[in-house]
Design an enzyme around this catalytic site. Structure first.
Site, mmCIF file in Angstrom:
data_model
loop_
_atom_site.group_PDB
_atom_site.id
_atom_site.type_symbol
_atom_site.label_atom_id
_atom_site.label_comp_id
_atom_site.label_asym_id
_atom_site.label_seq_id
_atom_site.Cartn_x
_atom_site.Cartn_y
_atom_site.Cartn_z
ATOM 1 C CB SER A 186 -1.113 -0.088 0.721
ATOM 2 O OG SER A 186 -1.956 -0.907 0.944
ATOM 3 C CG HIS A 244 -1.935 3.324 3.518
ATOM 4 N ND1 HIS A 244 -3.231 3.264 3.633
ATOM 5 C CD2 HIS A 244 -1.176 2.501 2.899
ATOM 6 C CE1 HIS A 244 -3.539 2.117 3.688
ATOM 7 N NE2 HIS A 244 -2.151 2.182 3.670
#
Length: 276
Positions: A186, A244
């Protein structure tokens, strides 16, 4: 394309020679459509497979190879990364490998291992996690890789993955209760989306849950970063919010300032090669 008769030491000359191999001609003919010398060499490897391999199987492999080499180098780079993710996911599904995978493909800040900041970037235990990241990687990564070039994109993607893992590692002691092993692409994918926004700020995208509502990437991505910033500050455990956020900010920063350093590195290597 059809390759003309050789007229020197060009790539066309080498491809003509490869395609002139009797076994290659028997398998696909002299004028098979090839896209590069690398493509031709792969066809020759297939033609040289043992005689017990059925001819129809070889032709099928050649057809798959043709489809692969029709893709741009950037697209092949992205699909290769996605394929590695699938391979590592498959390894997680083998019970006998789980202890090894937990040691080598999870990043735990308490483990004392640093290379897992890279290996965990290719690691997914759950199918939904793999699918989400793979869909996002292919959707955004293809355009970015085709713009950057395969080598540049590979370096960028790996550095985004490592930096996002490093950010989680460094900030983990601030919230000891949240120090947990992490894995997933991610952070690297967020870096790719950030690069996509910098390269194509007016691109229209659709969120997977709202595919019928196109939105500007320049509106969606900052909103995602804001959500992850809130998650990082408030200690939410839904996702790896720090990874992230770090990956996304790295993607933005790299496209703004980092590409010049890559170009300098390439020029330095080229000069060094010419001297030697």
């Amino acid at each position: 394309m059809f390759w003309a008769a050789p007229d020197g030491g060009s790539e066309s000359d080498r491809v003509w020679k490869i395609m002139g191999d009797p076994r290659v001609q028997h398998l696909v003919g002299m004028y098979h459509n090839v896209h590069s010398e690398e493509h031709a060499r792969m066809i020759r490897r297939i033609a040289r497979l043992p005689e017990w391999v059925p001819h129809e199987v070889k032709r099928t492999v050649v057809a798959l190879t043709d489809r692969w080499y029709k893709l741009s180098r950037g697209s092949r780079c992205v699909y290769t990364i996605a394929g590695l993710n699938v391979l590592v996911f498959g390894m997680w599904q083998m019970p006998r490998l789980v202890p090894f995978m937990a040691r080598r493909f999870l990043h735990d800040p308490r483990s004392g291992l640093s290379y897992t900041m890279l290996t965990s970037t290719f690691s997914h235990k759950d199918l939904w996690h793999l699918l989400f990241n793979s869909i996002a990687l292919v959707s955004f990564g293809t355009s970015v890789a085709n713009t950057m070039g395969a080598e540049h994109f590979t370096a960028f993607y790996l550095s985004a993955g490592v930096l996002s893992s490093l950010a989680s590692h460094v900030l983990a002691p601030l919230r000891p209760a949240l120090i947990l092993p992490s894995l997933g692409a991610s952070g690297a994918v967020y870096g790719v989306v950030g690069a996509m926004m910098m390269l194509f700020p007016h691109a229209q995208i659709a969120i997977i849950f709202l595919p019928f509502i196109p939105m500007s990437i320049s509106h969606v991505f900052p909103a995602l970063l804001a959500y992850d910033f809130a998650g990082a500050v408030l200690g939410w455990r839904t996702f790896g919010h720090v990874a992230h956020l770090a990956g996304g900010l790295y993607g933005l920063a790299y496209l703004e300032w980092g590409t010049e350093y890559w170009n300098r590195l390439v020029r330095f290597i080229d000069r060094h090669r010419r001297k030697n």
